[in-house]
Motif scaffolding. Structure first.
Motif, PDB file in Angstrom:
ATOM      1  N   ASP A  85       0.792  -1.236   0.000  1.00 13.04           N
ATOM      2  CA  ASP A  85       0.000   0.000   0.000  1.00 13.04           C
ATOM      3  C   ASP A  85       0.823   1.284   0.000  1.00 13.04           C
ATOM      4  N   GLY A  86       2.127   1.180   0.207  1.00 11.73           N
ATOM      5  CA  GLY A  86       2.928   2.380   0.390  1.00 11.73           C
ATOM      6  C   GLY A  86       3.004   3.264  -0.837  1.00 11.73           C
ATOM      7  N   GLU A  87       3.073   4.550  -0.591  1.00 17.18           N
ATOM      8  CA  GLU A  87       3.280   5.537  -1.648  1.00 17.18           C
ATOM      9  C   GLU A  87       4.747   5.962  -1.640  1.00 17.18           C
ATOM     10  N   LEU A  88       5.147   6.688  -2.680  1.00 20.74           N
ATOM     11  CA  LEU A  88       6.528   7.127  -2.762  1.00 20.74           C
ATOM     12  C   LEU A  88       6.910   7.974  -1.545  1.00 20.74           C
ATOM     13  N   SER A  89       5.976   8.761  -1.050  1.00 22.07           N
ATOM     14  CA  SER A  89       6.263   9.598   0.127  1.00 22.07           C
ATOM     15  C   SER A  89       6.565   8.734   1.347  1.00 22.07           C
ATOM     16  N   HIS A  90       5.888   7.609   1.494  1.00 24.50           N
ATOM     17  CA  HIS A  90       6.157   6.703   2.613  1.00 24.50           C
ATOM     18  C   HIS A  90       7.551   6.079   2.478  1.00 24.50           C
ATOM     19  N   LEU A  91       7.895   5.657   1.263  1.00 26.98           N
ATOM     20  CA  LEU A  91       9.209   5.069   1.043  1.00 26.98           C
ATOM     21  C   LEU A  91      10.310   6.083   1.349  1.00 26.98           C
ATOM     22  N   ARG A  92      10.129   7.319   0.902  1.00 25.10           N
ATOM     23  CA  ARG A  92      11.143   8.345   1.143  1.00 25.10           C
ATOM     24  C   ARG A  92      11.272   8.629   2.639  1.00 25.10           C
ATOM     25  N   GLU A  93      10.162   8.646   3.351  1.00 22.61           N
ATOM     26  CA  GLU A  93      10.235   8.847   4.795  1.00 22.61           C
ATOM     27  C   GLU A  93      10.971   7.702   5.476  1.00 22.61           C
ATOM     28  N   HIS A  94      10.673   6.490   5.048  1.00 18.61           N
ATOM     29  CA  HIS A  94      11.336   5.325   5.637  1.00 18.61           C
ATOM     30  C   HIS A  94      12.845   5.401   5.430  1.00 18.61           C
ATOM     31  N   LEU A 151       3.683   2.996  11.146  1.00 15.95           N
ATOM     32  CA  LEU A 151       2.430   2.533  10.544  1.00 15.95           C
ATOM     33  C   LEU A 151       1.228   3.272  11.113  1.00 15.95           C
ATOM     34  N   ARG A 152       1.267   3.558  12.393  1.00 14.80           N
ATOM     35  CA  ARG A 152       0.177   4.322  13.009  1.00 14.80           C
ATOM     36  C   ARG A 152       0.070   5.709  12.369  1.00 14.80           C
ATOM     37  N   ALA A 153       1.202   6.333  12.135  1.00 14.43           N
ATOM     38  CA  ALA A 153       1.194   7.668  11.529  1.00 14.43           C
ATOM     39  C   ALA A 153       0.721   7.606  10.082  1.00 14.43           C
ATOM     40  N   TRP A 154       1.256   6.695   9.301  1.00 11.81           N
ATOM     41  CA  TRP A 154       0.898   6.624   7.883  1.00 11.81           C
ATOM     42  C   TRP A 154      -0.579   6.284   7.692  1.00 11.81           C
ATOM     43  N   ARG A 155      -1.097   5.381   8.498  1.00 12.96           N
ATOM     44  CA  ARG A 155      -2.502   4.999   8.339  1.00 12.96           C
ATOM     45  C   ARG A 155      -3.453   6.086   8.808  1.00 12.96           C
ATOM     46  N   ALA A 156      -2.929   7.019   9.582  1.00 13.17           N
ATOM     47  CA  ALA A 156      -3.730   8.174  10.009  1.00 13.17           C
ATOM     48  C   ALA A 156      -3.515   9.371   9.090  1.00 13.17           C
ATOM     49  N   GLY A 157      -2.728   9.173   8.031  1.00 10.96           N
ATOM     50  CA  GLY A 157      -2.483  10.240   7.082  1.00 10.96           C
ATOM     51  C   GLY A 157      -1.447  11.242   7.545  1.00 10.96           C
ATOM     52  N   ARG A 158      -0.605  10.863   8.511  1.00  8.39           N
ATOM     53  CA  ARG A 158       0.414  11.764   9.040  1.00  8.39           C
ATOM     54  C   ARG A 158       1.805  11.297   8.644  1.00  8.39           C
ATOM     55  N   SER A 159       2.768  12.198   8.801  1.00  5.46           N
ATOM     56  CA  SER A 159       4.155  11.839   8.574  1.00  5.46           C
ATOM     57  C   SER A 159       4.677  11.029   9.755  1.00  5.46           C
ATOM     58  N   ALA A 160       5.559  10.079   9.479  1.00  6.47           N
ATOM     59  CA  ALA A 160       6.210   9.308  10.540  1.00  6.47           C
ATOM     60  C   ALA A 160       7.437  10.029  11.083  1.00  6.47           C
ATOM     61  N   LEU A 161       7.819  11.131  10.443  1.00  5.43           N
ATOM     62  CA  LEU A 161       8.958  11.921  10.874  1.00  5.43           C
ATOM     63  C   LEU A 161       8.494  13.081  11.747  1.00  5.43           C
ATOM     64  N   ARG A 162       9.414  13.675  12.460  1.00  6.65           N
ATOM     65  CA  ARG A 162       9.072  14.843  13.277  1.00  6.65           C
ATOM     66  C   ARG A 162       8.686  16.026  12.408  1.00  6.65           C
ATOM     67  N   ASP A 163       9.317  16.127  11.244  1.00  8.73           N
ATOM     68  CA  ASP A 163       8.967  17.120  10.233  1.00  8.73           C
ATOM     69  C   ASP A 163       8.970  16.392   8.892  1.00  8.73           C
ATOM     70  N   PRO A 164       7.925  16.528   8.095  1.00  7.82           N
ATOM     71  CA  PRO A 164       7.857  15.796   6.835  1.00  7.82           C
ATOM     72  C   PRO A 164       8.990  16.173   5.896  1.00  7.82           C
ATOM     73  N   VAL A 165       9.399  15.213   5.072  1.00  8.61           N
ATOM     74  CA  VAL A 165      10.368  15.477   4.018  1.00  8.61           C
ATOM     75  C   VAL A 165       9.616  16.049   2.829  1.00  8.61           C
ATOM     76  N   GLN A 166      10.101  17.166   2.313  1.00 11.68           N
ATOM     77  CA  GLN A 166       9.434  17.791   1.174  1.00 11.68           C
ATOM     78  C   GLN A 166       9.720  17.011  -0.103  1.00 11.68           C
ATOM     79  N   VAL A 167       8.677  16.778  -0.881  1.00  8.13           N
ATOM     80  CA  VAL A 167       8.820  16.036  -2.136  1.00  8.13           C
ATOM     81  C   VAL A 167       9.331  16.969  -3.215  1.00  8.13           C
TER      82      VAL A 167
END
Length: 362
Positions: A155-164, A346-362
């Motif tokens: 289910d991951g999007e490119l934004s999730h992969l980049r955050e990981h 996973l909790r953050a991504w499934r809630a539509g939030r970033s898993a990082l303290r500050d999102p990485v800009q695409v």
């Protein structure tokens, strides 16, 4: 004064403990052995700019509310303070005097931070009493397994992969470095076998094949900044705890068994998760160059897993059976902390939030 030109910037504090450490490192040079007037400094260094002032600030840290024993052992403040102390043994930070690495006052504070973290892990993480029982769950995944690599594959999007990848950079840009500290503490088959694994991790004599270099190439392929420590301020406490565990186990000879257990757990769990992430990359259409890091881990770590189990772990506990419980602790603590990283992301991504303290800009 000996300063590193390529070192990252000091992080932004996340509470009184990390503020005490960062403020001291910013204030000037420490006093005592290893200071600019001591054996750890280059010849001709000038006297400390503010002498005992930084050390005094650390000594009085609990007065300012920075009490390690009252802090959350897995929280942002303690984990960042500990990470900052440990980083002085790696590449340090820009503008920080090299003499801080062995400053007695800072080491005293680090010891307190470690004791809180270690006690919490011994209380919360240990689940097994037998080495084989500890390793078995890592060798066979349950059908309903639900981790970060499973999410990214399906289910991951490119934004999730980049955050990981940005989050894991705290680990993989220093991959294999903390494990090298255990080499002089081993002997016989365990030592020779672990060195063989490390040789592969460092590129088998080819700098461009070192796993940390391959990870940097992966980051660049995804449009991320591959500079060492660049995403530290964005990295959550759960991920810092994973990196801090490696450093803590590597720096203490008394924890050499736990370091071996940690390394074994990491090598066992990498190939299946790496394979799923390459499948996620295929689905997302990332550049081919992004695959090399994970392709290497699918192949190399499948061999490393056997070497770590049958040569390193087996030989170590045969030679030093009193280290068996420590090996188990290293396995269980690694699994416990990695599960925390996955659950939080996973909790953050499934809630539509970033898993990082500050999102990485695409």
């Amino acid at each position: 004064m000996n300063r590193s030109a390529s070192a990252p910037s000091l992080p932004r504090p996340r509470g009184p403990l990390s503020a005490a450490v960062v403020d001291a490192l910013t204030a000037g040079s420490p006093s005592g052995p290893g200071s600019p007037s001591g054996p750890g400094s280059p010849a001709g260094s000038s006297p400390a700019r503010s002498g005992a002032q930084p050390a005094a600030a650390l000594a009085a840290a609990d007065v300012a509310g920075a009490d390690p024993y009252g802090a959350d052992p897995y929280g942002d403040d303690l984990q960042l303070a500990l990470y900052t102390c440990y980083e002085l043994h790696y590449r340090s930070f820009g503008g920080v005097d090299a003499a801080w690495e062995w400053d007695p006052t800072l080491l005293g504070l680090r010891n307190q931070l470690e004791s809180v973290f270690l006690a919490a892990l011994r209380r919360d993480a240990v689940r097994h009493t037998d080495v084989d029982d500890a390793l078995e769950p890592l060798l066979v995944e349950p059908v309903d397994a639900d981790g970060i690599s499973h999410f990214l594959r399906k289910d991951g999007e490119l934004s999730h992969l980049r955050e990981h990848i940005a989050m894991r950079s705290a680990y993989h840009l220093k991959e294999a470095d903390p494990h090298a500290w255990v080499i002089p503490r081993l002997e016989g088959v365990a030592k020779a076998a672990l060195v063989a694994v490390e040789f592969d991790e460092f590129g088998a004599g080819h700098a461009d094949r070192a796993h940390s270099r391959l990870f940097a190439d992966l980051m660049e392929g995804l449009g991320l900044d591959s500079r060492y420590g660049h995403y530290l301020d964005r990295t959550p406490a759960a991920m810092l705890a994973v990196v801090n565990l490696m450093s803590m186990l590597g720096l203490h000879r008394s924890l050499r068994g736990a370091l071996v257990g940690h390394f074994a757990a990491a090598e066992i769990t990498t190939p299946p998760s790496a394979r799923r992430i390459t499948q996620a990359m295929d689905r997302l259409g990332t550049p081919d160059a992004c695959r090399f890091f994970y392709d290497e881990h699918v192949e190399a770590d499948a061999v490393h897993e056997q070497v770590m189990r049958h040569d390193v772990v087996a030989d170590l506990i045969t030679r030093e059976p009193e280290l068996t419980d420590d090996v188990i602790f290293g396995i269980d603590a690694t699994d416990f902390l990695e599960e925390a990283v996955a659950a939080e992301a996973l909790r953050a991504w499934r809630a539509g939030r970033s898993a990082l303290r500050d999102p990485v800009q695409v």
